[in-house]
Every structure is written in structure tokens, then in C-alpha cells.
Design a protein around this motif. Structure first.
Motif, PDB file in Angstrom:
ATOM      1  N   ALA A 195       0.495   5.928  -0.362  1.00 49.72           N
ATOM      2  CA  ALA A 195      -0.387   7.087  -0.490  1.00 49.72           C
ATOM      3  C   ALA A 195       0.424   8.312  -0.886  1.00 49.72           C
ATOM      4  O   ALA A 195       1.640   8.368  -0.666  1.00 49.72           O
ATOM      5  N   THR A 255       0.843  -1.185   0.000  1.00 53.11           N
ATOM      6  CA  THR A 255       0.000   0.000   0.000  1.00 53.11           C
ATOM      7  C   THR A 255       0.882   1.240   0.000  1.00 53.11           C
ATOM      8  O   THR A 255       2.033   1.194   0.444  1.00 53.11           O
ATOM      9  N   ARG A 298      -4.564   6.858  -2.764  1.00 57.47           N
ATOM     10  CA  ARG A 298      -4.093   5.663  -2.074  1.00 57.47           C
ATOM     11  C   ARG A 298      -4.079   4.510  -3.072  1.00 57.47           C
ATOM     12  O   ARG A 298      -5.071   4.285  -3.790  1.00 57.47           O
TER      13      ARG A 298
END
Length: 156
Positions: free
Chosen positions: A110, A108, A123
């Protein structure tokens, strides 16, 4: 075809491998809350060892029922521990850089982009099942919406 991945061999590999695994065709499904949907195909085409051209083509359907064809182009580049996304302009202009962190069997990251006077909070999630999701939360005096796009090999 469903791909299965063991916990020792996640679908995305390490953070550096995510960039390379983007190459090729993806089905996409985008929703813009309360405004529109888009279904289509995204194609990541290799331009060099550290560069991919991104092209999406699809059918946009507005909340009022109108529909039309749409497309978008970007340039993705390999970056330390992630990737950088540029607008398809000459010269290229940075949209955002995403540093990836481990998230279970996925990744992940962002980033924020100021498009004066509006702000894009983005994101990226690379999921354990091999799909990935890009979510843009846009807020400011001119824009206020959430756009989420799910990318999958095969159908979404």
C-alpha cells in the motif's frame, strides 16, 4: 487457459520477482463506484532491466450510459522489495512506491499519494490465482471515489 500453481510455486514468486512477472499483456476491468466502468488491455513493455512502460487502452462507460475510448500511461520501476510507479511525464514524477509483503501465496502493498488537496490511498494485491488488483481510494475536497482495477491474463 487456466494456470495452476502449487503452494511451493506461487504464481508471483518472491517480492523481487513480482516486477518481472508484470511484463506482457493483461485484460483489465475497472470500476469507479457509482461513476464508470472500463474494460480494456494493459501492456507492460520492457524499457530496461528495472523499468517497464505501462499503457492501458479501453472503453469507458459512464453511469449515464455515455461511452468513450480512454488510455493511460505510467512507468513502473523495480524497487527494493517491490516497485515504484511514476507518472508518464518528463521528467518522471513519482506517484507512489509499493513495498510488498507476503499474503498467503500472493503479495500485497500500500501507499499514499497527496495530489493537493486530494489524497490517493492505493493498495496493490497480487493474488494466488495469478491476477492482480489495484484499488485507489480517493478523498478530499475535489474528489471522493473508489477505483478498483482487476488485471488477468486472458479475460476478466
Amino acid at each position: 487457459m487456466t494456470r495452476r500453481h502449487s503452494p511451493t510455486q506461487p504464481p508471483w514468486g518472491n517480492a523481487e520477482a513480482v516486477f518481472d512477472r508484470l511484463e506482457g499483456a493483461w485484460q483489465l476491468m475497472r470500476t469507479i463506484e457509482g461513476q464508470a466502468e472500463m474494460r480494456g488491455v494493459a501492456l507492460f513493455t520492457r524499457e530496461g532491466p528495472d523499468s517497464l512502460h505501462y499503457r492501458e487502452d479501453g472503453r469507458v462507460r459512464l453511469a449515464n450510459g455515455q461511452s468513450f475510448d480512454g488510455h493511460r500511461d505510467y512507468r513502473f520501476e523495480r524497487a527494493p522489495d517491490g516497485l515504484a510507479v511514476f507518472f508518464a511525464e518528463t521528467p518522471p514524477r513519482l506517484f507512489h512506491a509499493i513495498a510488498l509483503t507476503a499474503d498467503g501465496d500472493g503479495w500485497t502493498g500500500a501507499a499514499t499519494h497527496l495530489c493537493t488537496p486530494d489524497t490517493y490511498e492505493s493498495r496493490y494485491r497480487f493474488l494466488a490465482d495469478g491476477r492482480f488488483v489495484i484499488r485507489h481510494t480517493v478523498h478530499g475536497p475535489r474528489k471522493a471515489y473508489v477505483s478498483e482495477t482487476v488485471f488477468a491474463r486472458g479475460s476478466v
